[in-house]
Design an enzyme around this catalytic site. Structure first.
Site, PDB file in Angstrom:
ATOM      1  N   HIS A  87       8.095  19.818  66.235  1.00 50.66           N
ATOM      2  CA  HIS A  87       6.958  18.922  66.474  1.00 50.66           C
ATOM      3  C   HIS A  87       6.331  19.152  67.847  1.00 50.66           C
ATOM      4  O   HIS A  87       6.131  18.222  68.614  1.00 50.66           O
ATOM      5  CB  HIS A  87       7.417  17.466  66.325  1.00 50.66           C
ATOM      6  CG  HIS A  87       7.958  17.161  64.963  1.00 50.66           C
ATOM      7  ND1 HIS A  87       8.770  16.093  64.700  1.00 50.66           N
ATOM      8  CD2 HIS A  87       7.784  17.791  63.784  1.00 50.66           C
ATOM      9  CE1 HIS A  87       9.089  16.084  63.412  1.00 50.66           C
ATOM     10  NE2 HIS A  87       8.504  17.107  62.834  1.00 50.66           N
TER      11      HIS A  87
HETATM   12  C1  LIG Z   1       9.657  24.679  59.758  1.00 47.46           C
HETATM   13  C2  LIG Z   1       8.781  23.491  60.032  1.00 47.46           C
HETATM   14  C3  LIG Z   1       9.045  22.281  59.389  1.00 47.46           C
HETATM   15  C4  LIG Z   1       8.251  21.165  59.642  1.00 47.46           C
HETATM   16  N1  LIG Z   1       8.431  20.025  58.898  1.00 47.46           N
HETATM   17  C5  LIG Z   1       7.529  19.024  59.010  1.00 47.46           C
HETATM   18  C6  LIG Z   1       7.542  17.925  58.115  1.00 47.46           C
HETATM   19  O1  LIG Z   1       8.357  17.856  57.186  1.00 47.46           O
HETATM   20  N2  LIG Z   1       6.624  16.934  58.288  1.00 47.46           N
HETATM   21  C7  LIG Z   1       5.694  16.985  59.282  1.00 47.46           C
HETATM   22  O2  LIG Z   1       4.896  16.065  59.412  1.00 47.46           O
HETATM   23  N3  LIG Z   1       5.648  18.016  60.134  1.00 47.46           N
HETATM   24  C8  LIG Z   1       6.517  19.052  59.989  1.00 47.46           C
HETATM   25  N4  LIG Z   1       6.422  20.131  60.806  1.00 47.46           N
HETATM   26  C9  LIG Z   1       5.400  20.112  61.865  1.00 47.46           C
HETATM   27  C10 LIG Z   1       3.995  20.231  61.324  1.00 47.46           C
HETATM   28  O3  LIG Z   1       3.958  21.070  60.197  1.00 47.46           O
HETATM   29  C11 LIG Z   1       3.092  20.768  62.429  1.00 47.46           C
HETATM   30  O4  LIG Z   1       3.187  19.966  63.573  1.00 47.46           O
HETATM   31  C12 LIG Z   1       1.623  20.757  61.992  1.00 47.46           C
HETATM   32  O5  LIG Z   1       1.461  21.407  60.752  1.00 47.46           O
HETATM   33  C13 LIG Z   1       0.805  21.424  63.064  1.00 47.46           C
HETATM   34  O6  LIG Z   1      -0.539  21.425  62.691  1.00 47.46           O
HETATM   35  P1  LIG Z   1      -1.608  22.196  63.573  1.00 47.46           P
HETATM   36  O7  LIG Z   1      -2.902  22.017  62.890  1.00 47.46           O
HETATM   37  O8  LIG Z   1      -1.460  21.768  64.966  1.00 47.46           O
HETATM   38  O9  LIG Z   1      -1.144  23.732  63.567  1.00 47.46           O
HETATM   39  P2  LIG Z   1      -0.585  24.711  62.396  1.00 47.46           P
HETATM   40  O10 LIG Z   1      -0.414  23.961  61.112  1.00 47.46           O
HETATM   41  O11 LIG Z   1       0.599  25.349  62.964  1.00 47.46           O
HETATM   42  O12 LIG Z   1      -1.762  25.710  62.185  1.00 47.46           O
HETATM   43  C14 LIG Z   1      -2.188  26.652  63.115  1.00 47.46           C
HETATM   44  C15 LIG Z   1      -2.768  27.823  62.364  1.00 47.46           C
HETATM   45  O13 LIG Z   1      -3.505  28.647  63.252  1.00 47.46           O
HETATM   46  C16 LIG Z   1      -3.247  29.989  62.954  1.00 47.46           C
HETATM   47  N5  LIG Z   1      -3.476  30.786  64.155  1.00 47.46           N
HETATM   48  C17 LIG Z   1      -2.768  30.763  65.298  1.00 47.46           C
HETATM   49  N6  LIG Z   1      -3.263  31.629  66.181  1.00 47.46           N
HETATM   50  C18 LIG Z   1      -4.318  32.216  65.596  1.00 47.46           C
HETATM   51  C19 LIG Z   1      -5.245  33.210  66.023  1.00 47.46           C
HETATM   52  N7  LIG Z   1      -5.159  33.740  67.235  1.00 47.46           N
HETATM   53  N8  LIG Z   1      -6.201  33.593  65.152  1.00 47.46           N
HETATM   54  C20 LIG Z   1      -6.276  33.038  63.918  1.00 47.46           C
HETATM   55  N9  LIG Z   1      -5.438  32.105  63.476  1.00 47.46           N
HETATM   56  C21 LIG Z   1      -4.469  31.690  64.308  1.00 47.46           C
HETATM   57  C22 LIG Z   1      -1.807  29.990  62.531  1.00 47.46           C
HETATM   58  O14 LIG Z   1      -1.489  31.145  61.777  1.00 47.46           O
HETATM   59  C23 LIG Z   1      -1.709  28.714  61.733  1.00 47.46           C
HETATM   60  O15 LIG Z   1      -2.019  28.946  60.381  1.00 47.46           O
HETATM   61  C24 LIG Z   1       7.197  21.260  60.575  1.00 47.46           C
HETATM   62  C25 LIG Z   1       6.916  22.470  61.207  1.00 47.46           C
HETATM   63  C26 LIG Z   1       7.688  23.585  60.943  1.00 47.46           C
HETATM   64  C27 LIG Z   1       7.356  24.878  61.618  1.00 47.46           C
END
Ligand SMILES: Cc1cc2nc3c(=O)[nH]c(=O)nc-3n(C[C@H](O)[C@H](O)[C@H](O)COP(=O)(O)OP(=O)(O)OC[C@H]3O[C@@H](n4cnc5c(N)ncnc54)[C@H](O)[C@@H]3O)c2cc1C
Ligand SMILES: *[C@@H]1O[C@H](CO)[C@@H](O)[C@H](O)[C@H]1NC(C)=O
Ligand SMILES: *[C@@H]1O[C@H](CO)[C@@H](O)[C@H](O)[C@H]1NC(C)=O
Length: 599
Positions: free
Chosen positions: A536
């Site tokens: 997280h």
């Molecule tokens: C193994 C795991 C289990 C988890 N379990 C849970 C759960 O059960 N419940 C929950 O609420 N949360 C869970 N989390 C946390 C939650 O999934 C994340 O906090 C949340 O999805 C983050 O959202 P975000 O939009 O910040 O980033 P992300 O969902 O991480 O998305 C970022 C995206 O940007 C892309 N990206 C990065 N850099 C670049 C670039 N330079 N160019 C193009 N694209 C790029 C990445 O590939 C990714 O697809 C878990 C996380 C993990 C890793």
């Protein structure tokens, strides 16, 4: 043992073939060829929890053109099965990052270094996560808004949680905290009778049964999950697949953004990205929005000259704006060694390989395959001596009905968590053939603070990541975790758990044998040995410091960050739903700023 592994594989393949017919997800619908390089109104970088929601909502405005750039690939039939969640960290859907080595943590891991996985897929981390759906509570958002971020109080964010939601958890859906008709499905995953004992034990401890997604969140609950008839409802399947036909939204996967283009007027006008070895630039007439997640949004800012002046100077990156990017990095840490033996086989590790199980899943979306990798239930508690405000949890408990790492015989989870083999053999392997469950305590509001830096100027290099778990001056984080261990010990001695003859594992944690078993110093050592993340990560582009309350990067025009990196305070929640809420709210803020009618 080897026979079992082979059996596993054969049966797993058969199951997956079966499922194929059922899922029929047509990923090819995403047109990747006829995209133009002229310009777009908005460019969104990253399609995770926040980015996918934003892409959906911004493209509701017909006269806006949106480009969504994602480094990863679409999910597949297997990522749809929630039981499989633990395996995706060893696939190309993970960025495979690790923390830098630090004293006093990750002592049971290869090279004393912990894994720090992040999703790399269309749908971001929601393609590899456990789909647990938690929002956090009113005090979390009060703290968020009180830190000088108007607009983010509970009353102001609740409508955005509701906007996303399609509630399918029975009568709970009728309360004002749930909604039907949104893009994102919320339903119950598999839970065994063990969960019932967990709730009963909670009652014996003086707690109660609650819906943790309301204002009455302190207590024990079934997990609410982002599943649709037992299939993972990632933000890609929920928010993107239904709108692929929109002519004003272009989605490009395998596109790795390396820089935000910012002119002399400190105005962001486009991005540079690589796709299949070729470099492209594309311009944004209105805005660039970074939704690349807590590691990559700060990385991109720094690569583009927005970050701490002294650090950028070190790397010879021309400074555009001096901001404390990456100076804070909070995460939730847990401990996975609280494993208990019991005298009943609740979740036989092989029972899923029965025709009934497969049919039950394919036809009804129920049964073992709809298990969140073994996680069944959770509780928000306040430990003895807790200094958090009244009714504000300091610990979350997660009940795993299939024990811990030993559930897969050390084949997958041990590797992805980087647990050393000899540590596994001593501590986990002896439990492989015993029925077990585990309770994982999650430290919700750590005082310790990590940070992130660039490793080099090379945009393809992974950043330097420092977890800093258990480093706060007063040792408050360790104290709270030890209090949680004591709570769990009591919990498992209730009548409810005694009925299962729950007995704690008495094998000492390797590396901690020198301490008196069960003493506080023993537990400190144990916590430091298996100090694993719950994934997280937040705060690396902290609201109030790096972005303002409208998500605008301070001092730069037409550039916003919207993902977990902006979350300024620790939340009593798993962070996917809060990131989706951020996506929903940011879309409204952007519409307001460009005078487009609200939906
Ligand atoms: C193994 C795991 C289990 C988890 N379990 C849970 C759960 O059960 N419940 C929950 O609420 N949360 C869970 N989390 C946390 C939650 O999934 C994340 O906090 C949340 O999805 C983050 O959202 P975000 O939009 O910040 O980033 P992300 O969902 O991480 O998305 C970022 C995206 O940007 C892309 N990206 C990065 N850099 C670049 C670039 N330079 N160019 C193009 N694209 C790029 C990445 O590939 C990714 O697809 C878990 C996380 C993990 C890793
Ligand atoms: C991460 O490692 C796995 C193997 O463990 C590999 O298949 C995958 O391609 C790697 N991911 C990236 C983004 O390099
Ligand atoms: C498990 O142990 C409890 C407590 O000792 C006992 O009451 C119960 O009958 C046992 N169950 C089985 C299936 O052995």
């Amino acid at each position: 043992m080897i026979c079992q592994v082979i059996l596993w594989n054969i049966l797993a393949s058969a199951v997956i073939l079966f499922c194929g017919a059922f899922f029929r997800v047509d990923f090819k619908k995403i047109v990747q060829n006829d995209w133009n390089l002229k310009e777009y109104d908005f460019i969104i970088v990253g399609s995770g929890s926040a980015g996918a929601v934003l892409a959906n909502r911004l493209s509701e405005v017909n006269n806006w053109n949106i480009l969504l750039l994602e480094a990863g690939q679409p999910g597949n039939i297997i990522t749809a099965i929630p039981l499989m969640a633990p395996i995706f960290q060893v696939t190309p859907y993970n960025w495979n990052y690790t923390m830098e080595k630090q004293d006093g943590i990750c002592l049971g891991m290869e090279d004393n270094t912990c894994a720090w996985p992040r999703g790399r897929a269309l749908g971001g981390s929601t393609v590899i996560n456990y789909v647990i759906y938690t929002r956090g509570n009113p005090i979390d958002y009060k703290r968020w808004s009180d830190e000088g971020n108007p607009g983010w109080s509970y009353e102001e964010v609740l409508p955005y949680f509701l906007k996303s939601e399609n509630c399918d958890i029975g009568s709970l859906c009728d309360s004002k905290y749930h909604n039907r008709g949104g893009y994102l499905n919320v339903e119950y995953p598999y839970a065994s009778i063990l969960s019932k004992q967990f709730y009963k034990a909670g009652l014996e401890m003086g707690s109660k049964y609650v819906d943790y997604n309301t204002e009455d969140y302190l207590g024990y609950s079934r997990i609410q999950a982002n599943l649709r008839r037992g299939r993972r409802d990632s933000v890609a399947t929920a928010f993107l697949y239904p709108i692929l036909q929109r002519p004003n939204l272009r989605i490009l996967t395998s596109a790795r953004v390396t820089k935000v283009l910012i002119n002399e007027d400190k105005l962001a006008y486009g991005v540079e990205f690589y796709r299949r070895g070729k470099k492209y630039t594309v311009t944004a007439k209105k805005e660039v929005i970074l939704s690349a997640g807590a590691f990559h949004s700060p990385q991109l800012l720094m690569l583009s000259g927005v970050g701490p002046a002294e650090h950028l100077q070190e790397l010879d990156i021309p400074l555009v704006k001096n901001l404390p990017v990456g100076k804070s990095l909070k995460d939730h840490v847990t401990y996975l060694g609280l494993i208990f033996k019991m005298n009943v086989t609740v979740n036989n590790k092989f029972s899923i390989f029965s025709p009934q199980e497969v049919l039950n899943y394919l036809l009804r979306g129920k049964g073992g395959y709809a298990s969140l990798g073994g996680v069944e239930s959770l509780a928000y508690i306040k430990t003895k001596g807790s200094k958090t405000p009244e009714n504000y949890p300091d610990i979350e408990l997660m009940l795993s009905g299939i024990g811990s790492l030993e559930a897969d015989y050390g084949l997958i989870s041990r590797r992805e968590l980087r647990i050393r083999e000899e540590v596994y053999d001593k501590f986990f392997r002896p439990l492989e053939l015993t029925p077990t469950f585990a309770i994982l305590p999650i430290l919700l509001h750590p005082k310790s603070n990590g940070f992130l830096k660039l490793r080099s100027k090379n945009p393809l290099d992974r950043p330097l990541l420092y977890g800093n778990f258990y480093t706060d001056q007063e040792n408050a984080d360790l104290k709270t975790m030890i209090a949680a261990v004591r709570y769990i010990q009591q919990l498992t001695q209730t009548e409810a758990f005694r009925a299962l003859d729950a007995t704690p594992n008495t094998i000492p944690v390797p590396n901690c044998e020198v301490y008196e078993f069960d003493s506080d110093s023993y537990w400190e050592c144990a916590l430091r040995t298996f100090s694993v993340t719950v994934h997280h990560q937040i705060s690396t582009c902290k609201m109030g410091k790096v972005v303002d309350e409208r998500l605008k990067v301070i001092g730069i025009k037409n550039l916003r960050v919207a993902d977990t990196s902006v979350i300024p305070v620790t939340l009593s929640a798993h962070t996917s739903a809060p990131a989706m809420m951020l996506g929903e709210k940011t879309a409204d803020i952007i519409r307001e700023d460009w005078n487009e009618k609200q939906s």
